[in-house]
Design a protein around this motif. Structure first.
Motif, PDB file in Angstrom:
ATOM      1  N   UNK B  20      34.921  11.389   3.141  1.00 44.80           N
ATOM      2  CA  UNK B  20      34.357  11.170   1.810  1.00 44.80           C
ATOM      3  C   UNK B  20      33.143  10.265   1.954  1.00 44.80           C
ATOM      4  N   UNK B  21      32.076  10.584   1.232  1.00 45.80           N
ATOM      5  CA  UNK B  21      30.840   9.825   1.405  1.00 45.80           C
ATOM      6  C   UNK B  21      30.555   8.949   0.191  1.00 45.80           C
ATOM      7  N   UNK B  22      30.109   7.721   0.468  1.00 50.09           N
ATOM      8  CA  UNK B  22      29.718   6.851  -0.646  1.00 50.09           C
ATOM      9  C   UNK B  22      28.473   7.401  -1.333  1.00 50.09           C
ATOM     10  N   UNK B  23      27.661   8.196  -0.614  1.00 51.54           N
ATOM     11  CA  UNK B  23      26.465   8.800  -1.226  1.00 51.54           C
ATOM     12  C   UNK B  23      26.902   9.755  -2.344  1.00 51.54           C
ATOM     13  N   UNK B  27      26.105   9.463  -6.370  1.00 50.57           N
ATOM     14  CA  UNK B  27      25.506  10.589  -7.107  1.00 50.57           C
ATOM     15  C   UNK B  27      26.378  10.962  -8.321  1.00 50.57           C
ATOM     16  N   UNK B  28      27.690  10.954  -8.115  1.00 45.23           N
ATOM     17  CA  UNK B  28      28.594  11.284  -9.220  1.00 45.23           C
ATOM     18  C   UNK B  28      28.467  10.259 -10.347  1.00 45.23           C
ATOM     19  N   UNK B  33      26.573   8.633 -15.685  1.00 47.64           N
ATOM     20  CA  UNK B  33      25.809   7.709 -16.536  1.00 47.64           C
ATOM     21  C   UNK B  33      24.745   8.454 -17.342  1.00 47.64           C
ATOM     22  N   UNK B  34      24.109   9.457 -16.724  1.00 41.19           N
ATOM     23  CA  UNK B  34      23.048  10.157 -17.438  1.00 41.19           C
ATOM     24  C   UNK B  34      23.632  11.095 -18.508  1.00 41.19           C
TER      25      UNK B  34
END
Lengths: 80, 440
Positions: B20-23, B27-28, B33-34
């Protein structure tokens, strides 16, 4: 030394310092060599509460300086 | 479809690995938030996650960090718990120009309710970046990224609505951390959560205001399995132990040998390791060779047992910790900063762990602190002071006696020396009397 005299001595000593504006807690021990470290620590933290001094923290280490001297929070993102 | 302002080809590669990537996480959070499906009234930059990815990509391009180090920001009356973080490219990444970290004192044993997790995330999405580190190396909940005006707001809501305090940072006592202890674990030799909570409350001043030459950590392990790795990571490591015999259920031992009970409580079952061999897997692996098995009875020579936990871990239904329990105290572990990493050294082989913990506070913690505050250099951890001034000095300030377990091996590092007043007759001698028996 009574508390007010100790506070005055700390402020005067810091005002005389050239170059650096933030200091380790141990530097304050040297200003009051006859007092126990715990007493000096309590006094320094009290002076921060009274807004005479302020903390600076790297996250791992804490330094202490005169409030308003050196770079301030609003300008910490600016270059020197 | 939410758009990303910054192209991030380098850090996108981190998403292609097996883990699992923190990137992907960031992004999620940006997308969330948007899109803002919950209609959150954001008090911190809504697009901060996009800029965070952008500044990280730039750091990968340049091979150097674009974060400045530290600051004077904090909440009133506290000298810890907030760390100022500023980006050195604020025009390119205005969403993270100010991106302060807050450390939150985690619940003892990391026990959370869903309601609590929802509360802290509601707070942090509204007043911060929504990004957390669960948990930091010391154990706290780390809130990553907010602005200066939000610090007091977060602190107020945290303390008043969620009843949670900030943790330690800087030259303070760091947030004490513990294993789940007796709440769920049969190996726990004392109530880790109770002592962790009580010492946290007792030493509030040291936790919230800088008191020391550098950081100071307590960690509480309920048994020598050391689930919070106190022996490697804390200045005072509390490791549960016992003084009497390991309790043996001989019938259960036979059940393990006969294959009716699975060793290691069924762990490592993903592969066929063959039938359980008590001689090879337990008796032969005992570090002090204090165990014997004659085919029908298991025996343990308690004075030789070092409480390594291996036999108990392999056969938990057959072997249990003793009944006279307490903890061992070890001093001076640290990771490498000024000096190399070092493990803790045993100083107190056994001490009872009973509220209100006065013996621990008065004979260990406070004398150690007084010594370190007086003698420790700036940014010198307790372990480094012990190396510099010697274990003998530790024994002097605490009053504990030297024991063989303090030395690494016999007669190679005898760092505990006699003093003149400890030797009958002192160090002075009659040289003429000496010369009667010894030539020059």
């Amino acid at each position: 030394m009574d508390e007010e005299a100790a506070k005055k001595l700390i402020v005067e000593t810091l005002q005389k310092k050239k170059g650096k504006s933030k200091f380790y807690l141990k530097d304050f021990y040297k200003m009051l060599p006859d007092e126990k470290p715990r007493t000096v620590k309590n006094l320094v933290n009290k002076m921060v509460g009274e807004e005479t001094l302020e903390y600076w923290s790297s996250g791992s280490t804490t330094l202490i300086g005169l409030k308003g001297v050196g770079k301030q929070a609003g300008a910490e993102d600016e270059e020197d | 479809m939410v758009e990303f302002r910054h192209k991030t080809p380098l850090i996108d590669q981190l998403e292609t690995g097996p883990w699992t990537s923190f990137v992907s996480d960031i992004k999620r959070e940006h997308e969330s938030r948007m899109e803002n499906p919950k209609g959150i009234d954001f008090q911190f930059n809504q697009d901060c996650c996009d800029d965070l990815l952008g500044v990280l990509e730039l750091s990968y391009e340049h091979g150097r960090t674009h974060w400045k180090h530290g600051g004077i920001v904090g909440v009133f009356g506290y000298g810890g718990g907030v760390i100022g973080r500023y980006c050195d490219q604020p025009e390119m990444f205005p969403g993270v120009a100010h991106f302060h970290t807050m450390r939150v004192n985690q619940p003892m044993g990391h026990f959370y309710s869903t309601k609590y997790l929802e509360q802290i995330m509601d707070l942090w999405e509204r007043r911060g970046s929504g990004l957390t580190n669960m948990h930091g190396a010391t154990g706290d909940i780390i809130f990553l990224g907010t602005s200066t005006p939000q610090l007091e707001e977060v602190f107020y809501e945290l303390t008043h609505n969620i009843k949670q305090d900030l943790g330690g940072s800087g030259s303070n006592l760091r947030t004490p951390s513990d294993c789940m202890g007796q709440s769920m674990c049969e190996f726990a030799c004392y109530d880790t959560q109770e002592i962790c909570y009580q010492l946290t409350m007792e030493y509030q001043d040291e936790l919230h205001r800088p008191a020391f030459p550098y950081k100071f950590k307590f960690k509480f392990d309920g048994c020598p399995n050391c689930c919070v790795a106190s022996i490697a990571r804390s200045d005072i490591s509390f490791i549960g132990t016992w003084r009497d015999d390991i309790r043996i259920d001989q019938e259960a031992v036979k059940a393990y040998v006969g294959g009716e009970l699975k060793p290691n409580a069924g762990a490592h079952a993903g592969r066929d390791w063959g039938p359980f061999d008590i001689q090879k897997e337990v008796i032969g692996l005992c570090p002090t060779q204090c165990m014997s098995w004659d085919g029908s009875k298991l025996e343990i020579n308690t004075p030789e047992c070092t409480r390594c936990m291996h036999c108990i871990n392999v056969m938990p239904r057959a072997l249990r910790i003793g009944l006279d329990t307490g903890c061992s105290l070890l001093l001076g572990a640290k990771s490498p900063i000024l000096d190399g990493a070092q493990m803790a050294t045993l100083v107190v082989p056994f001490i009872k762990v009973e509220p209100p913990y006065d013996e621990i506070k008065e004979t260990v913690i406070e004398p150690i602190w007084d010594w370190w505050m007086e003698e420790g250099k700036n940014r010198e951890r307790l372990g480094e002071l012990i190396k510099r001034q010697g274990m003998q000095k530790v024994l002097e300030v605490t009053g504990f006696k030297a024991i063989p377990q303090m030395i690494q091996e016999p007669r190679s590092n005898p760092y505990v020396f006699w003093k003149e007043d400890e030797v009958p007759g002192g160090f002075k001698r009659d040289i003429n009397e000496f010369r009667k028996y010894h030539q020059r």
